[in-house]
Design a protein around this motif. Structure first.
Motif, PDB file in Angstrom:
ATOM      1  N   THR A 176      -8.191  -2.616   1.779  1.00 35.31           N
ATOM      2  CA  THR A 176      -9.042  -1.985   2.793  1.00 35.31           C
ATOM      3  C   THR A 176      -8.218  -1.676   4.038  1.00 35.31           C
ATOM      4  O   THR A 176      -7.269  -2.385   4.370  1.00 35.31           O
ATOM      5  N   GLN A 177      -8.604  -0.602   4.733  1.00 39.72           N
ATOM      6  CA  GLN A 177      -7.854  -0.174   5.912  1.00 39.72           C
ATOM      7  C   GLN A 177      -7.837  -1.251   6.989  1.00 39.72           C
ATOM      8  O   GLN A 177      -6.841  -1.413   7.701  1.00 39.72           O
ATOM      9  N   THR A 216       0.838  -1.198   0.000  1.00 38.06           N
ATOM     10  CA  THR A 216       0.000   0.000   0.000  1.00 38.06           C
ATOM     11  C   THR A 216       0.872   1.247   0.000  1.00 38.06           C
ATOM     12  O   THR A 216       1.987   1.240   0.544  1.00 38.06           O
ATOM     13  N   SER A 255      -7.344  -3.714  -4.734  1.00 35.54           N
ATOM     14  CA  SER A 255      -7.948  -3.302  -5.996  1.00 35.54           C
ATOM     15  C   SER A 255      -7.324  -2.015  -6.512  1.00 35.54           C
ATOM     16  O   SER A 255      -6.810  -1.198  -5.738  1.00 35.54           O
ATOM     17  N   GLU A 277      -8.879   0.465  -7.771  1.00 34.10           N
ATOM     18  CA  GLU A 277      -9.700   1.627  -7.441  1.00 34.10           C
ATOM     19  C   GLU A 277      -9.394   2.187  -6.056  1.00 34.10           C
ATOM     20  O   GLU A 277      -9.241   3.389  -5.877  1.00 34.10           O
ATOM     21  N   SER A 278      -9.292   1.301  -5.059  1.00 32.97           N
ATOM     22  CA  SER A 278      -9.143   1.791  -3.684  1.00 32.97           C
ATOM     23  C   SER A 278      -8.059   1.095  -2.886  1.00 32.97           C
ATOM     24  O   SER A 278      -7.886   1.368  -1.696  1.00 32.97           O
ATOM     25  N   SER A 329      -0.513   5.583  -8.941  1.00 29.77           N
ATOM     26  CA  SER A 329      -0.580   4.143  -8.702  1.00 29.77           C
ATOM     27  C   SER A 329      -0.215   3.367  -9.960  1.00 29.77           C
ATOM     28  O   SER A 329      -0.363   3.857 -11.075  1.00 29.77           O
TER      29      SER A 329
END
Length: 249
Positions: free
Chosen positions: A207-208, A179, A201, A203-204, A228
């Protein structure tokens, strides 16, 4: 749909019930919204029992997939059998290996998944973990893009990525979240040990919750204006940094 895809789908309530009972792996099940009858109730019981990945859709969606008597249900059958990560990891240790696991968080693009699987097989990844929901379909496009690698590497489908990470950590496998939300780079880490690399992904990202759960977070340093990399390219860079470290000792 291509000829290969045509061989990998089934429709009709009774036909799908029989396929499930015969041990076929249903990759994705489309159910017409508002469908209710006694026969469907039998299928619905199996869906819940087997935790089959399903989606309620308008009738028009199923009609676009087939014009035959589908009875409001249409399913894609997976061309592979999924593995259980709790069987794979002990077997790797018994073989004297340092497990290398790839965890994919919400990688839904079929061609990205195929490309990642191809790179993973070339890089010696021992297993790929994907979630039951929000994962790319294992279909003809995925197989073609992977150059057949999907048949050569165990793919483990899990209900929740979190639970899989808890299991990996309990199995003495270091979990690494790739990340940009960190200062540490992939080149700062020692990868000559049992590791699981988590990719998110495009797009994002990851997840946190998963970032917080991972043992380590790292990033690939970048100099350009674009923030990215393509997830397939990023996965390859991380995996081949591990190979580089193995080669230099």
């Amino acid at each position: 749909m291509s000829n290969t895809e045509e061989r990998n789908y089934i429709f009709g309530i009774r036909a799908i019930i029989e396929a499930v009972n015969a041990g076929k792996t249903i990759d994705k099940l489309f159910i017409q919204k508002g469908l209710h009858n006694d026969l469907f109730a039998e299928l619905w019981k199996l869906v819940r029992l087997k935790r089959i990945n399903y989606k309620h859709v308008p009738l028009e969606k199923i009609n676009r997939l087939t014009r035959k008597n589908h009875q409001g249900v249409f399913a894609f059958i997976s061309p592979i059998d999924f593995h259980n990560i709790e069987d794979v990891v002990p077997a790797l240790y018994e073989q004297g290996k340092n497990p290398l696991i790839l965890v994919l968080d919400r990688i839904t693009d079929v061609r990205n998944f195929g490309a990642i699987a191809r790179t993973a097989e070339c890089a010696g990844v021992d297993a790929i973990i994907i979630p039951e929901q929000n994962a790319a379909a294992i279909n003809a496009d995925a197989i073609k893009t992977s150059a057949g690698a999907i048949f050569k590497i165990p793919i483990c489908k899990v209900d929740h990525i979190k639970d899989a990470i808890f299991y990996l950590k309990a199995s003495d496998i270091i979990t690494i979240a790739a990340t940009e939300k960190t200062n540490e780079t992939i080149y700062d880490l020692s990868l000559n040990k049992p590791v699981a690399i988590i990719m998110g992904s495009e797009e994002s990202g990851i997840t946190q919750d998963l970032i917080n759960l991972a043992d380590i977070s790292c990033k690939i340093p970048m100099k350009g204006a674009i923030s990215s990399l393509n997830v397939g390219v990023a996965t390859g860079m991380v995996l081949y940094e591990k190979i580089r470290q193995e080669l230099v000792g």
